[in-house]
Design an enzyme around this catalytic site. Structure first.
Site, PDB file in Angstrom:
ATOM      1  NE  ARG A  80     -15.607 -75.023   8.343  1.00 28.49           N
ATOM      2  CZ  ARG A  80     -15.521 -74.041   9.251  1.00 28.49           C
ATOM      3  NH1 ARG A  80     -14.927 -72.888   8.943  1.00 28.49           N
ATOM      4  NH2 ARG A  80     -16.016 -74.190  10.449  1.00 28.49           N
ATOM      5  CG  HIS A 126     -19.911 -71.263  12.267  1.00 26.47           C
ATOM      6  ND1 HIS A 126     -18.893 -71.458  11.375  1.00 26.47           N
ATOM      7  CD2 HIS A 126     -19.501 -70.243  13.060  1.00 26.47           C
ATOM      8  CE1 HIS A 126     -17.915 -70.580  11.608  1.00 26.47           C
ATOM      9  NE2 HIS A 126     -18.263 -69.820  12.630  1.00 26.47           N
ATOM     10  CD  GLU A 171     -13.369 -71.080  16.025  1.00 31.29           C
ATOM     11  OE1 GLU A 171     -13.881 -70.218  16.757  1.00 31.29           O
ATOM     12  OE2 GLU A 171     -12.493 -70.813  15.195  1.00 31.29           O
ATOM     13  CG  ASN A 311     -11.693 -73.004  12.526  1.00 35.40           C
ATOM     14  OD1 ASN A 311     -11.531 -73.713  11.526  1.00 35.40           O
ATOM     15  ND2 ASN A 311     -12.862 -72.545  12.903  1.00 35.40           N
ATOM     16  CE1 TYR A 313      -9.056 -66.307  11.512  1.00 30.69           C
ATOM     17  CE2 TYR A 313      -9.694 -68.096  12.978  1.00 30.69           C
ATOM     18  CZ  TYR A 313      -9.939 -67.313  11.875  1.00 30.69           C
ATOM     19  OH  TYR A 313     -11.055 -67.525  11.118  1.00 30.69           O
ATOM     20  CD  GLU A 374     -13.255 -70.266  10.834  1.00 32.86           C
ATOM     21  OE1 GLU A 374     -12.739 -69.364  11.546  1.00 32.86           O
ATOM     22  OE2 GLU A 374     -14.423 -70.660  10.984  1.00 32.86           O
TER      23      GLU A 374
HETATM   24  C1  GBH Z   1     -13.551 -67.926  14.207  1.00 38.06           C
HETATM   25  O1  GBH Z   1     -13.395 -67.707  15.567  1.00 38.06           O
HETATM   26  C2  GBH Z   1     -15.004 -68.178  13.933  1.00 38.06           C
HETATM   27  O2  GBH Z   1     -15.222 -69.538  13.590  1.00 38.06           O
HETATM   28  C3  GBH Z   1     -15.592 -67.302  12.883  1.00 38.06           C
HETATM   29  O3  GBH Z   1     -16.988 -67.320  12.978  1.00 38.06           O
HETATM   30  C4  GBH Z   1     -15.041 -65.901  13.007  1.00 38.06           C
HETATM   31  O4  GBH Z   1     -15.669 -65.016  12.087  1.00 38.06           O
HETATM   32  C5  GBH Z   1     -13.572 -65.968  12.718  1.00 38.06           C
HETATM   33  O5  GBH Z   1     -12.929 -66.933  13.480  1.00 38.06           O
HETATM   34  C6  GBH Z   1     -12.854 -64.633  12.918  1.00 38.06           C
HETATM   35  O6  GBH Z   1     -12.892 -64.240  14.257  1.00 38.06           O
HETATM   36  O7  GBH Z   1      -5.721 -63.073  21.189  1.00 38.06           O
HETATM   37  O8  GBH Z   1      -3.939 -63.437  19.632  1.00 38.06           O
HETATM   38  O9  GBH Z   1      -4.456 -65.110  21.247  1.00 38.06           O
HETATM   39  C7  GBH Z   1     -12.117 -67.264  15.938  1.00 38.06           C
HETATM   40  C8  GBH Z   1     -11.747 -67.597  17.377  1.00 38.06           C
HETATM   41  C9  GBH Z   1     -10.395 -67.199  19.240  1.00 38.06           C
HETATM   42  C10 GBH Z   1      -9.499 -66.689  17.120  1.00 38.06           C
HETATM   43  C11 GBH Z   1      -9.420 -66.271  19.919  1.00 38.06           C
HETATM   44  C12 GBH Z   1      -8.465 -65.775  17.757  1.00 38.06           C
HETATM   45  C13 GBH Z   1      -7.415 -65.129  19.879  1.00 38.06           C
HETATM   46  C14 GBH Z   1      -6.072 -64.802  19.262  1.00 38.06           C
HETATM   47  N1  GBH Z   1     -10.699 -66.760  17.919  1.00 38.06           N
HETATM   48  N2  GBH Z   1      -8.210 -66.117  19.134  1.00 38.06           N
HETATM   49  S1  GBH Z   1      -4.984 -64.075  20.395  1.00 38.06           S
END
Ligand code: GBH
Length: 473
Positions: A80, A126, A171, A311, A313, A374
């Site tokens: 991707r 992006h 996003e 995506n 995390y 992601e």
């Molecule tokens: C993505 O954004 C992007 O698409 C990418 O470009 C970037 O490099 C990658 O992730 C890494 O950051 O505070 O524990 O609740 C990520 C968007 C939004 C992910 C906020 C984590 C907070 C986690 N982020 N989120 S928390």
């Protein structure tokens, strides 16, 4: 696919259940005509934690053949990546001309991937907005919707004979809430309604690109098109509390549902409509901060995705709250974590079971194929090659995804790790590392050095999950 018969106790590791597609997400390759580069460069890094700029980053622009090689070594099925709008349409307006050099670059990348049997999975946006569109108010100006469609037409026409998987946006929840920091010249002066106006235009632009593809390109090209949305799992603080369950539902509707509902069903989630309309009226406004789609647009946006990209995390708990501001304030939720949760270097909680809950919720809510586009672990600049915390992150998150597929029936078609290589992490510059390949930024060759997590993922992909009788750290 033939699945081996076996019983799957909750805490067991699963195998033989991998969806057909596994791959890597990587590399927004910044272009000098785009906001990311300009914002980090022209301002001498003053918005960036370490004062660096994105001029070179991982330099996949020059090193893409090497990147195809490391993808091949990892045994992935797909890759991707995103196209920089301004590399194709330098000013943002197709009428001003398109850049053949940019088209040649992506042609070489796509052909190189296909020659190695790797499927290209392409994101149109992006976050790297052409400067010209930043200067005309970016996503707050409705005319961007047509400029995006024009750009999409060029991209489908030039690459659609070989690209069969498309994502319109990455996003929007993030870039629509971004402040002056991210789009310095854009007059994001109305913080209370700006995200909703931006979102409205993104949904319209997505719908136009979908119909364009569907009518003019899909009959010949036979591909799929979707959108990637990001969210934590926002679970109920107390799963036995009706109030907390309602808060969880509100939180999910104000993040994922904000985009998915209009695109899947033609309208914003009813709870968003109700709460934002009410708060707008209480504030004495004569119109809601949440815009409305007229009948024609409702028809146009309804049913405009073939699949959902996710995506993901991290996760958190929610309960009722009336002290937050912004989106959380409108959603009337208060978030919290759990002291037992491990965190990554950015303070994001590591909650593998949250991915299973989220995938299962998405499946029940939208009944659509899902691609995890992601998922990954952010470490500090001091990240090392023997990155066992990242190894554990991938092991546990992928296993929870497998449980959602095998035990809960979620229709997950693919999984991509973020990221193939350490990347320029927006306002964090080079202070955060997400890669399964290490970059020494003072090495003029920017050699891609595999971390332990690269070996682990290659093994998980090759094993199609987790064969029995392994030991886990
Ligand atoms: C993505 O954004 C992007 O698409 C990418 O470009 C970037 O490099 C990658 O992730 C890494 O950051 O505070 O524990 O609740 C990520 C968007 C939004 C992910 C906020 C984590 C907070 C986690 N982020 N989120 S928390």
């Amino acid at each position: 696919m033939q699945w081996r018969q076996r019983s799957y106790p909750e805490d067991d590791f699963l195998y033989d259940v991998f969806p057909p597609f596994i791959g890597y997400s990587n590399v927004r390759i910044p272009n000098r005509g785009g906001w990311m580069k300009m914002w980090s460069h022209e301002n001498n890094g003053s918005f960036i934690s370490d004062g660096t700029n994105g001029d070179v980053a991982c330099d996949s622009y020059h090193k893409y053949t090497e990147d195809i090689k490391i993808l091949k070594e990892l045994g992935v099925h797909f890759y991707r990546f995103s196209i920089a709008w301004s590399r194709i349409v330098p000013t943002g307006f197709v009428a001003d001309g398109i850049n053949q050099g940019g088209i040649d670059y992506y042609n070489n990348l796509i052909d190189g991937l296909l020659a190695e049997g790797i499927v290209p999975f392409v994101t149109l946006y992006h976050w790297d907005l052409p400067l010209g569109l930043g200067r005309t108010n970016s996503w707050l100006n409705e005319t961007i919707v047509n400029h995006f469609e024009d750009y999409a037409r060029v991209v489908f026409r030039e690459f659609g004979d070989r690209v069969k998987l498309w994502l319109t946006f990455n996003e929007p929840y993030e870039f629509c809430r971004a402040s002056y920091n991210y789009l310095e010249e854009s007059p994001f002066k109305e913080p209370l309604e700006k995200p909703y106006v931006c979102a409205h235009h993104v949904i319209m632009a997505h719908a136009l690109a979908y119909h364009l593809y569907d009518k003019e390109f899909r009959p010949m090209q036979q591909g799929k098109i979707g959108i990637t949305l990001n969210t934590n799992w926002a679970g109920p603080r107390d799963p036995n509390s009706a109030a907390d369950l309602a808060a969880s539902s509100r939180a999910m509707n104000f993040t994922f549902g904000w985009w998915a509902n209009p695109i899947v069903r033609g309208e914003y989630p009813p709870i968003m409509r109700e709460l934002i309309d009410r708060k707008s009226a209480e504030a004495g406004r004569n119109s809601s901060r949440l815009p409305t789609f007229d009948a024609e647009w409702t028809e146009l946006i309804n049913g405009t995705t073939d699949f959902l990209g996710l995506n993901h995390y991290s996760s958190h708990y929610v309960e009722y709250g009336n002290t937050s501001t912004g989106i959380e304030g409108d959603a009337e939720v208060r978030g919290s974590g759990d002291p037992s949760w491990e965190q990554n270097a950015l303070g994001w909680s590591i909650v593998p079971w949250g991915l299973r809950k989220l995938l299962t919720w998405l499946h029940m809510e939208y009944k659509l194929p899902i691609y995890v586009t992601e998922n990954g672990y952010g470490a500090a600049a001091s990240d090392y090659l023997d990155d066992q915390p990242r190894v554990r992150y991938y092991t546990n998150y992928i296993n929870e995804m497998l449980k959602a597929i095998k035990l809960d029936g979620a229709d997950v078609r693919g999984y991509a790790a973020w990221s193939l290589i350490d990347n320029y992490e927006w306002s964090l510059g080079y202070t955060a590392r997400f890669g399964v390949h290490y970059l020494n930024y003072s090495d003029p060759n920017l050699t891609r050095v595999p971390k332990a997590s690269a070996d682990k993922l290659r093994q998980i992909f090759a094993d199609n999950g987790f064969p029995p009788n392994q030991t886990f750290s």
